[in-house]
Motif scaffolding. Structure first.
Motif, PDB file in Angstrom:
ATOM      1  N   GLY A 346       4.823  10.963  -5.521  1.00 51.99           N
ATOM      2  CA  GLY A 346       4.434  10.338  -4.274  1.00 51.99           C
ATOM      3  C   GLY A 346       5.227   9.082  -3.970  1.00 51.99           C
ATOM      4  O   GLY A 346       5.614   8.838  -2.826  1.00 51.99           O
ATOM      5  N   VAL A 347       5.498   8.278  -5.004  1.00 51.62           N
ATOM      6  CA  VAL A 347       6.288   7.059  -4.797  1.00 51.62           C
ATOM      7  C   VAL A 347       7.695   7.418  -4.335  1.00 51.62           C
ATOM      8  O   VAL A 347       8.229   6.819  -3.390  1.00 51.62           O
ATOM      9  N   LEU A 348       8.318   8.396  -5.000  1.00 52.18           N
ATOM     10  CA  LEU A 348       9.676   8.802  -4.607  1.00 52.18           C
ATOM     11  C   LEU A 348       9.696   9.331  -3.177  1.00 52.18           C
ATOM     12  O   LEU A 348      10.585   8.992  -2.386  1.00 52.18           O
ATOM     13  N   LEU A 349       8.712  10.153  -2.845  1.00 49.86           N
ATOM     14  CA  LEU A 349       8.658  10.707  -1.489  1.00 49.86           C
ATOM     15  C   LEU A 349       8.414   9.606  -0.462  1.00 49.86           C
ATOM     16  O   LEU A 349       9.037   9.587   0.613  1.00 49.86           O
ATOM     17  N   GLY A 350       7.542   8.663  -0.781  1.00 51.16           N
ATOM     18  CA  GLY A 350       7.273   7.565   0.138  1.00 51.16           C
ATOM     19  C   GLY A 350       8.485   6.684   0.373  1.00 51.16           C
ATOM     20  O   GLY A 350       8.745   6.241   1.497  1.00 51.16           O
ATOM     21  N   VAL A 351       9.252   6.426  -0.699  1.00 51.10           N
ATOM     22  CA  VAL A 351      10.473   5.617  -0.559  1.00 51.10           C
ATOM     23  C   VAL A 351      11.485   6.333   0.320  1.00 51.10           C
ATOM     24  O   VAL A 351      12.139   5.723   1.183  1.00 51.10           O
ATOM     25  N   LEU A 352      11.636   7.657   0.129  1.00 49.77           N
ATOM     26  CA  LEU A 352      12.583   8.421   0.951  1.00 49.77           C
ATOM     27  C   LEU A 352      12.170   8.425   2.418  1.00 49.77           C
ATOM     28  O   LEU A 352      13.010   8.270   3.312  1.00 49.77           O
ATOM     29  N   VAL A 353      10.891   8.584   2.674  1.00 49.08           N
ATOM     30  CA  VAL A 353      10.403   8.572   4.061  1.00 49.08           C
ATOM     31  C   VAL A 353      10.650   7.206   4.701  1.00 49.08           C
ATOM     32  O   VAL A 353      11.111   7.108   5.848  1.00 49.08           O
ATOM     33  N   THR A 354      10.376   6.150   3.952  1.00 47.87           N
ATOM     34  CA  THR A 354      10.595   4.800   4.475  1.00 47.87           C
ATOM     35  C   THR A 354      12.059   4.553   4.789  1.00 47.87           C
ATOM     36  O   THR A 354      12.409   4.036   5.859  1.00 47.87           O
ATOM     37  N   ALA A 355      12.942   4.934   3.853  1.00 51.95           N
ATOM     38  CA  ALA A 355      14.373   4.725   4.054  1.00 51.95           C
ATOM     39  C   ALA A 355      14.880   5.515   5.257  1.00 51.95           C
ATOM     40  O   ALA A 355      15.671   5.005   6.064  1.00 51.95           O
ATOM     41  N   GLY A 356      14.416   6.753   5.390  1.00 51.13           N
ATOM     42  CA  GLY A 356      14.861   7.560   6.513  1.00 51.13           C
ATOM     43  C   GLY A 356      14.398   7.018   7.852  1.00 51.13           C
ATOM     44  O   GLY A 356      15.180   6.935   8.805  1.00 51.13           O
ATOM     45  N   TYR A 357      13.136   6.619   7.932  1.00 51.01           N
ATOM     46  CA  TYR A 357      12.619   6.090   9.200  1.00 51.01           C
ATOM     47  C   TYR A 357      13.262   4.754   9.542  1.00 51.01           C
ATOM     48  O   TYR A 357      13.569   4.487  10.712  1.00 51.01           O
ATOM     49  N   ALA A 358      13.451   3.916   8.531  1.00 47.98           N
ATOM     50  CA  ALA A 358      14.084   2.629   8.782  1.00 47.98           C
ATOM     51  C   ALA A 358      15.521   2.804   9.265  1.00 47.98           C
ATOM     52  O   ALA A 358      15.982   2.095  10.166  1.00 47.98           O
ATOM     53  N   ALA A 359      16.232   3.764   8.679  1.00 49.89           N
ATOM     54  CA  ALA A 359      17.603   4.026   9.123  1.00 49.89           C
ATOM     55  C   ALA A 359      17.615   4.539  10.558  1.00 49.89           C
ATOM     56  O   ALA A 359      18.485   4.164  11.360  1.00 49.89           O
TER      57      ALA A 359
END
Length: 406
Positions: A346-359
């Motif tokens: 969940g942490v890895l998936l959450g970090v990826l979602v955050t990075a993608g949306y922020a980009a």
């Protein structure tokens, strides 16, 4: 004669090493991979939602902080006030240097008013048509302190500040009809010809600079008898220390007469920014608690069903000598391992979602360390609490009861 028999050693069940506990717990999860995967996925989605919400909100807040910082939340100005007898006060010549020694202060710059110099486009302009422009001596670091940008040309430096070179505020350039700075852009400052080397954009933090002609500190002293005393000192400080810096600015700028110094108050944007941060923090904690609660319920449900389905295994292990404590540890370890796997995913998936949306939004990607560490720790704690009841229930099953119900 009485025969004394030696006391028989008390037998104690063998203890499982931590490695064996992990191995047995992993074997229990591997025996039902689909259910374990779905349970871990449910936990992972809950944790990912929490981390993503925290990360996206933190990224949005970081972008908001950047925008608010551009509005001068940490900018304070120092200016001379009036003396006790009503006369105009003056700042000491060393005021800037003394203010720069304040620990939380990160930038200091200043301007000095030159009252005996008027600005004209040429010598053919009537003396009364000054266009309301003023002349200021400016420090080299002024743009960085007030967030000023150049519309064209260059800013004053150590070399040009000693020669008749000027930078115009946005409104001053428009009133003087200077569209582009350069060698041919000439104006008269106090009757002396000056070359316009730069034009500023409108300065949001210091509107007074828009209607000024800015010249070097040295040339102002040489041509117009400027006494070197600043009339406005601009300071930037760490946001968390703005109020503390303001409290000592007057006494630092003029230790002999702090009452003769006017200090601006912190921007209202600073208070609004802190209120918004407090509201967002409360929202993030609430969402995180809900996500963890959902994950904990999923773990508890999975482990209770696992106990019901594996009564034969429990009865067999108990009949072969496994103690209640070993059964309890086995199922508790399974719950912890299942929660940990879901938490990491969940942490890895959450970090990826955050990075993608922020980009996508062109924001800085920010995932607080407390969010990732807290999510992992919370999933383990929730997994332990959720698996405690199923573990105790499994340990209470007697071998005959478990094998008969199988």
């Amino acid at each position: 004669m009485t025969t004394v028999h030696p006391a028989r050693p008390r037998l104690s069940p063998a203890r499982m090493a931590p490695r064996d506990v992990v191995r047995v717990a992993a074997a229990g999860l591997r025996s039902r991979p689909a259910r374990a995967l779905l349970s871990a996925l449910g936990i992972a989605i809950g944790i990912a939602a929490m981390v993503a919400v925290v990360g996206v909100s933190s990224s949005s807040r970081e972008e908001l902080d950047r925008q608010l910082a551009a509005l001068g939340t940490n900018l304070l100005t120092v200016a001379p006030g009036r003396t006790i007898d009503g006369q105009n006060a003056k700042l000491p010549t060393e005021a800037e240097a003394m203010i720069a020694r304040i620990g939380p202060v990160t930038a200091v710059s200043a301007t000095g008013a030159i009252s005996n110099a008027k600005v004209y486009r040429s010598d053919r302009i009537p003396k009364v048509e000054t266009n309301g422009l003023s002349v200021l001596a400016a420090r080299v670091g002024l743009p960085d302190s007030v967030g000023a940008g150049l519309r064209g040309g260059t800013w004053l430096n150590g070399a040009t500040g000693r020669y008749p070179a000027a930078v115009l505020g946005a409104a001053a350039a428009d009133r003087l009809g200077i569209g582009r700075p350069g060698p041919r852009a000439q104006i008269l400052v106090g009757g002396e010809p000056f070359t316009v080397i730069g034009v500023l954009n409108p300065v949001a933090l210091a509107h007074e600079l828009d209607t000024t002609v800015l010249i070097g500190w040295d040339i102002a002293t040489d041509l117009f008898g400027f006494d070197g005393r600043a009339t406005t000192v601009y300071t930037r400080s760490r946001e968390s220390q703005v109020e503390a810096v303001r409290a000592v600015l007057a006494a630092t700028a003029n230790p002999r007469a702090p009452g003769d110094v006017d200090v601006s108050r912190p921007s209202d944007v600073l208070a609004a920014r802190r209120a918004a941060n407090a509201t967002l923090n409360g929202l993030l904690l609430g969402l995180g608690a809900v996500a963890l609660l959902v994950g904990g319920v999923g773990v508890a449900n999975t482990m209770v069903i696992s106990v019901l389905e594996r009564r034969a295994e429990i009865g067999l292990r108990r009949s072969l000598g496994a103690t209640r404590g070993q059964i309890r540890v086995q199922f508790l370890a399974e719950s912890l391992l299942l929660s940990a796997l879901g938490g990491v995913g969940g942490v890895l998936l959450g970090v990826l979602v955050t990075a993608g949306y922020a980009a996508y939004q062109a924001w800085p990607a920010v995932v607080p360390a407390w969010a990732t560490a807290g999510a992992l720790a919370a999933t383990v704690v929730i997994g332990g609490v959720a698996g405690l009841y199923p573990a105790i229930r499994a340990a209470r099953l007697s071998p005959t009861e478990a094998l008969a119900a199988a």
